[in-house]
Design an enzyme around this catalytic site. Structure first.
Site, mmCIF file in Angstrom:
data_model
loop_
_atom_site.group_PDB
_atom_site.id
_atom_site.type_symbol
_atom_site.label_atom_id
_atom_site.label_comp_id
_atom_site.label_asym_id
_atom_site.label_seq_id
_atom_site.Cartn_x
_atom_site.Cartn_y
_atom_site.Cartn_z
ATOM 1 N N ASP A 7 -1.931 -0.483 6.790
ATOM 2 C CA ASP A 7 -0.737 -1.773 6.462
ATOM 3 C C ASP A 7 -0.872 -2.306 4.484
ATOM 4 O O ASP A 7 -1.532 -1.978 4.091
ATOM 5 C CB ASP A 7 -2.294 -3.317 6.710
ATOM 6 C CG ASP A 7 -1.586 -4.390 7.078
ATOM 7 O OD1 ASP A 7 -0.525 -3.986 7.239
ATOM 8 O OD2 ASP A 7 -2.220 -5.027 6.529
ATOM 9 N N TYR A 39 4.432 -6.356 2.883
ATOM 10 C CA TYR A 39 5.515 -6.284 3.765
ATOM 11 C C TYR A 39 6.887 -6.847 4.411
ATOM 12 O O TYR A 39 7.807 -6.958 3.835
ATOM 13 C CB TYR A 39 5.162 -5.362 4.224
ATOM 14 C CG TYR A 39 4.760 -3.844 4.897
ATOM 15 C CD1 TYR A 39 4.537 -3.464 2.698
ATOM 16 C CD2 TYR A 39 3.559 -2.414 4.688
ATOM 17 C CE1 TYR A 39 3.903 -2.152 2.572
ATOM 18 C CE2 TYR A 39 3.919 -1.765 4.846
ATOM 19 C CZ TYR A 39 3.563 -1.598 3.696
ATOM 20 O OH TYR A 39 2.719 -0.157 2.765
ATOM 21 N N CYS A 71 0.282 -2.811 11.318
ATOM 22 C CA CYS A 71 0.943 -3.590 10.810
ATOM 23 C C CYS A 71 2.472 -3.725 11.225
ATOM 24 O O CYS A 71 2.925 -3.411 12.186
ATOM 25 C CB CYS A 71 1.514 -3.436 9.099
ATOM 26 S SG CYS A 71 2.270 -3.838 8.664
ATOM 27 N N THR A 73 5.009 -5.138 11.239
ATOM 28 C CA THR A 73 5.929 -5.010 9.983
ATOM 29 C C THR A 73 6.671 -3.822 9.962
ATOM 30 O O THR A 73 7.764 -3.254 10.627
ATOM 31 C CB THR A 73 5.930 -5.508 8.990
ATOM 32 O OG1 THR A 73 5.567 -6.828 9.179
ATOM 33 C CG2 THR A 73 7.619 -6.263 8.016
ATOM 34 N N CYS A 184 1.487 -10.774 13.138
ATOM 35 C CA CYS A 184 0.748 -10.167 12.489
ATOM 36 C C CYS A 184 -0.409 -10.017 11.701
ATOM 37 O O CYS A 184 -1.069 -10.999 11.961
ATOM 38 C CB CYS A 184 1.547 -11.044 11.172
ATOM 39 S SG CYS A 184 0.571 -10.378 8.579
ATOM 40 N N THR A 185 -0.950 -8.492 11.476
ATOM 41 C CA THR A 185 -2.505 -8.687 11.793
ATOM 42 C C THR A 185 -3.869 -9.318 11.086
ATOM 43 O O THR A 185 -4.928 -9.003 11.360
ATOM 44 C CB THR A 185 -2.068 -6.791 11.785
ATOM 45 O OG1 THR A 185 -2.245 -6.829 10.174
ATOM 46 C CG2 THR A 185 -2.394 -5.950 13.015
HETATM 47 N N1 DGL Z 1 0.147 -7.089 8.352
HETATM 48 C C1 DGL Z 1 1.575 -6.750 8.547
HETATM 49 C C2 DGL Z 1 1.837 -7.194 9.964
HETATM 50 O O1 DGL Z 1 1.072 -7.439 10.587
HETATM 51 C C3 DGL Z 1 2.712 -7.840 7.255
HETATM 52 C C4 DGL Z 1 1.384 -8.075 6.206
HETATM 53 C C5 DGL Z 1 2.628 -8.331 5.062
HETATM 54 O O2 DGL Z 1 3.975 -8.696 5.204
HETATM 55 O O3 DGL Z 1 2.401 -7.889 4.444
HETATM 56 O O4 DGL Z 1 3.199 -7.874 9.907
#
Ligand code: DGL
Length: 260
Positions: A7, A39, A71, A73, A184-185
């Protein structure tokens, strides 16, 4: 079984925790790609490249059998290409839990919190359109730019985080949203603040457990016996809040630095 999980930072550890609770006898390597976080505010091409580089690192250095994209994203931007490029790997991605939300809601009003990149991605658009057309529900979608940074900085219970979430959640509170998808995790780490702002009882859905079950199912098909201990090695490409990691995992692990 050797499993690579990644992630952009702390968020994927919510998935690691679920994997640890279910899967035994595996060796798990986790990368928090904090050098490239967040991300959610990068382009799909950038996110795809980070995902490929990390997968190559896992394969070359750790000979992984399975990859977990912890993740939403990165899943949105990269899972299709990764499956094409690495057909021999078990690959499990993360998607916002809209389906269970639609099944559970009583008011028919569902909140979806995710990063800007996830909400803009074709994968999310398709999922939301398909599912929302099956039942009479309204989705209150909200991108949360800046929330990942607050969480990474250990500033969850902070007036600024509270203000951001108050503005995003206000329309959901006013419209009797009873179920919120944490797409989002990282966001399960802000669950207490979200609950406080929503005031009424609200169901918060995230996908850690479903990912762990999916991984176990696929691993068993390939002969994984699921016995013994699970070992976890943590890496970060930039800084990572050690206290937050300790709080999350329930023990104080070593965090190794890696350049990818
Ligand atoms: N934890 C990520 C997700 O599940 C993204 C976090 C980020 O924007 O870096 O989307």
């Amino acid at each position: 079984m050797r499993v690579g999980v990644f992630d952009s930072g702390l968020g994927g550890l919510t998935v690691v925790k679920a994997i640890q609770a279910l899967i035994k006898g595996a060796e798990l390597f986790y990368i928090a790609d904090t050098a490239h976080a967040p991300y959610g505010e990068k382009t799909p091409a950038e996110i795809l490249q980070y995902s490929i580089d990390i997968t190559d690192y896992f394969i070359e250095r750790h000979q992984i059998d399975a990859l977990v994209i912890a993740c939403n994203t990165a899943t949105s931007a990269a899972v299709k290409t990764l499956r094409e490029q690495y057909p021999e790997l078990i690959i499990v991605g993360t998607e916002p839990a809209i389906k269970p939300a639609i099944e559970q809601t009583r008011t028919g009003n569902i909140g979806v919190l995710a990063t800007p990149a996830t909400l803009k991605g074709d994968k999310y658009q398709q999922l939301a359109n398909d599912l929302a057309s099956q039942k009479d529900v309204t989705l209150f979608e909200q991108a949360c730019p800046g929330l990942v940074e607050q969480i990474e900085a250990g500033e969850i219970d902070h007036p600024q985080t509270y203000q951001m979430l108050e503005a995003w959640l206000h329309p959901m509170r006013e419209n009797s949203v009873d179920t919120i998808v944490l797409g989002c995790t990282h966001y399960p780490l802000a669950a207490d603040v979200i609950r406080k702002i929503m005031q009424k009882k609200v169901t918060l859905l995230h996908t850690g457990e479903a990912i762990a079950k999916r991984l176990l199912g696929l691993a068993r098909e390939r002969g994984h016996e699921n016995r013994g201990d699970i070992r976890v090695t943590l890496y970060a490409t930039g800084s990572l809040d050690h206290n937050a990691v300790t709080l999350l995992l329930g023990y104080s692990p070593q965090i190794n630095t890696v350049t990818i």
